[in-house]
Design a protein around this motif. Structure first.
Motif, short mmCIF file in Angstrom:
data_model
loop_
_atom_site.label_atom_id
_atom_site.label_comp_id
_atom_site.label_asym_id
_atom_site.label_seq_id
_atom_site.Cartn_x
_atom_site.Cartn_y
_atom_site.Cartn_z
N GLY A 159 9.37 7.54 -9.13
CA GLY A 159 8.02 7.60 -9.65
C GLY A 159 7.02 8.13 -8.64
N PRO A 160 5.76 8.25 -9.04
CA PRO A 160 4.72 8.72 -8.11
C PRO A 160 4.63 7.84 -6.87
CG PRO A 160 3.91 8.69 -10.37
CD PRO A 160 5.24 8.02 -10.40
N PHE A 161 4.32 8.48 -5.74
CA PHE A 161 4.19 7.86 -4.42
C PHE A 161 5.54 7.51 -3.79
CE2 PHE A 161 0.40 6.64 -6.93
CZ PHE A 161 -0.53 7.44 -6.28
N ASP A 162 6.62 8.07 -4.32
CA ASP A 162 7.96 7.88 -3.74
C ASP A 162 8.02 8.58 -2.38
OD1 ASP A 162 10.63 7.89 -3.07
OD2 ASP A 162 11.28 9.11 -4.77
N PRO A 163 8.26 7.84 -1.30
CA PRO A 163 8.26 8.45 0.03
C PRO A 163 9.60 9.04 0.45
CG PRO A 163 8.50 6.10 0.27
CD PRO A 163 8.40 6.37 -1.22
N THR A 164 10.61 9.04 -0.43
CA THR A 164 11.95 9.45 -0.02
C THR A 164 12.31 10.87 -0.39
OG1 THR A 164 13.06 8.77 -2.07
CG2 THR A 164 12.69 7.06 -0.39
N TYR A 165 11.67 11.45 -1.39
CA TYR A 165 11.93 12.80 -1.91
C TYR A 165 13.26 12.91 -2.64
CZ TYR A 165 11.21 17.81 -2.36
OH TYR A 165 10.99 19.06 -2.88
N ARG A 166 13.92 11.81 -2.95
CA ARG A 166 15.19 11.91 -3.67
C ARG A 166 14.98 12.33 -5.13
NH1 ARG A 166 17.49 6.29 -1.27
NH2 ARG A 166 15.44 5.70 -2.03
N THR A 208 0.80 -1.23 0.00
CA THR A 208 0.00 0.00 0.00
C THR A 208 0.84 1.28 0.00
OG1 THR A 208 -0.15 -0.05 2.42
CG2 THR A 208 -1.94 -1.10 1.19
N GLU A 209 2.17 1.16 -0.17
CA GLU A 209 2.96 2.39 -0.14
C GLU A 209 3.53 2.73 -1.52
OE1 GLU A 209 5.93 4.79 2.80
OE2 GLU A 209 6.31 2.64 2.57
N PHE A 210 4.63 2.17 -1.91
CA PHE A 210 5.31 2.65 -3.13
C PHE A 210 5.38 1.55 -4.19
CE2 PHE A 210 9.58 4.41 -4.87
CZ PHE A 210 8.93 5.01 -5.93
N LEU A 211 6.44 0.76 -4.18
CA LEU A 211 6.57 -0.29 -5.18
C LEU A 211 5.40 -1.27 -5.09
CD1 LEU A 211 8.18 -1.72 -7.40
CD2 LEU A 211 9.44 -2.92 -5.58
N GLY A 212 5.08 -1.70 -3.87
CA GLY A 212 3.97 -2.64 -3.69
C GLY A 212 2.66 -2.09 -4.19
N ARG A 213 2.46 -0.81 -3.98
CA ARG A 213 1.22 -0.15 -4.43
C ARG A 213 1.08 -0.23 -5.95
NH1 ARG A 213 -0.76 5.71 -2.34
NH2 ARG A 213 -2.54 6.01 -3.73
N HIS A 214 2.17 0.07 -6.65
CA HIS A 214 2.14 0.00 -8.11
C HIS A 214 1.94 -1.45 -8.58
CE1 HIS A 214 3.00 4.16 -9.09
NE2 HIS A 214 3.99 4.17 -8.22
N GLY A 267 -1.84 -2.48 8.24
CA GLY A 267 -3.00 -1.62 8.06
C GLY A 267 -2.76 -0.18 8.47
N LYS A 268 -1.49 0.22 8.51
CA LYS A 268 -1.16 1.57 8.98
C LYS A 268 -0.86 2.54 7.83
CE LYS A 268 0.62 0.15 13.50
NZ LYS A 268 1.77 0.20 14.44
N THR A 269 -0.38 2.04 6.70
CA THR A 269 -0.04 2.89 5.57
C THR A 269 -1.16 2.85 4.54
OG1 THR A 269 2.32 2.46 5.91
CG2 THR A 269 1.66 3.33 3.77
#
Length: 330
Positions: free
Chosen positions: A159-166, A9-15, A33-35
């Motif tokens: 890509g979109p939903f990247d949580p790192t801001y790099r 539900t976050e980045f790679l897994g979400r895609h 169930g937190k993200t």
């Protein structure tokens, strides 16, 4: 296929979940169930912590499990042991950080490249142990899933939903215009992979029952940092001016690579951005245009994560200060 995703539900897994759903695969998500709770309301979700609650999956069988969040060998041992009789194949997302990039004798690193020092505290959560921990995790997967493991070693995932801001940093900064501090030299190597491309290839590998270990990042020696920044400029804002500042000056002023100025690494570890992915490319790994990744990520990132990451990257005030100081020194 019946696919279990640890997280999702976050980045790679979400895609990956989005793409696998679109192709008609049956999915089950196992997460705390937190993200982004409720993101995939039409996908079966089982709540639990991978460190202690995998018995919540008792009685279920899956063709394959995708694990994007294994970082500690002891945990991987528990997870793989628990899932051994529940899944036929284990897909593990590792990292190109398993390699020793101080070995500059090679033009690029294939899957057999020199490894980092593996003699570490496997339970120590620190940047200096990350690569070795990832490799030890790989070994756990290989041990329990000898003939049916699929291990992926990406570099920087963007890509979109990247949580790192790099990756978003440069488009956001260039969108503001003006004089922009660029680190090191324009011909520094650069590699990354869009999370959507990686997800599509992982699913392709699952569907075609790939096995073994694969580097998975864009072709080495085909992209330079200066070339990338010019692409961002073209896509986002031409009303800016790049000012290249030497690595020595940045080191003298305590500006670290990769974090304060993302996508740039010191010369002595530039092997980190020379990963050879020919094996995966020969197995169908494909890449969308860099311009598409730039546009899509910037459109998503505007105003979402920027504020919470400003303390980690170079601030505008510090940038102006450094540029003035650098002009006086040359």
């Amino acid at each position: 296929m019946n696919i279990l995703v640890l997280g999702g539900t976050e980045f790679l897994g979400r895609h990956f979940v989005k793409i696998a759903k679109s192709k008609g695969h049956k999915l089950t998500l196992f997460s705390r169930g937190k993200t982004n709770p409720g993101l995939f309301t039409d996908v079966e979700t089982i709540i639990g912590d991978r460190t202690k609650d995998l018995n919540n999956l008792n009685g279920k069988q899956f063709d394959v499990v995708l694990d994007t969040s294994g970082y500690f060998p002891a945990n991987l041992k528990c997870v793989t042991t628990e899932l051994k009789n529940k899944v036929n194949q284990y897909v593990f997302v590792s990292s190109c950080s398993v390699f020793d990039y101080n070995d500059q004798g090679l033009e690029s690193f294939d899957e057999n490249g020199t490894l980092v020092n593996l003699d570490i505290d496997k339970n120590k959560d620190a940047p200096e142990t990350y690569g070795a921990r990832k490799y030890h995790c790989e070994e756990v997967v290989r041990e329990l899933f000898k003939d049916n493991h699929f291990i992926v070693r990406p570099g920087l995932i963007v890509g979109p939903f990247d949580p790192t801001y790099r990756f978003p940093y440069w488009a956001d900064r260039i969108s503001e215009g003006g004089e922009i501090l660029c680190p090191g030299e324009p011909d520094a190597p650069l590699q990354f992979i869009d999370a959507r491309d990686l997800s599509e290839w992982i699913l392709f590998g699952i569907e075609n029952r790939f096995s073994g270990t694969y580097n998975s990042v864009s072709p080495h020696s085909q992209l330079k940092l200066g070339q990338f920044l010019e692409m961002v400029k073209t896509e986002i804002n031409n009303n800016c001016e790049f000012k290249w500042v030497s690595e020595q000056f940045l080191k003298e002023n305590y500006i670290p690579c990769w974090s304060k100025l993302p996508l740039w690494v010191y010369k002595d570890i530039q092997g980190f951005l020379k990963l050879n992915s020919n094996k995966a490319i020969s197995k169908g790994l494909k890449f969308r245009s860099i311009s598409e990744s730039i546009r899509d990520t910037h459109e998503w990132s505007k105003g979402i994560y920027k504020e919470q990451f400003l303390h980690k990257v170079l601030t505008r005030d510090k940038e102006v200060e450094l540029l003035e100081k650098y002009r006086r020194s040359v």
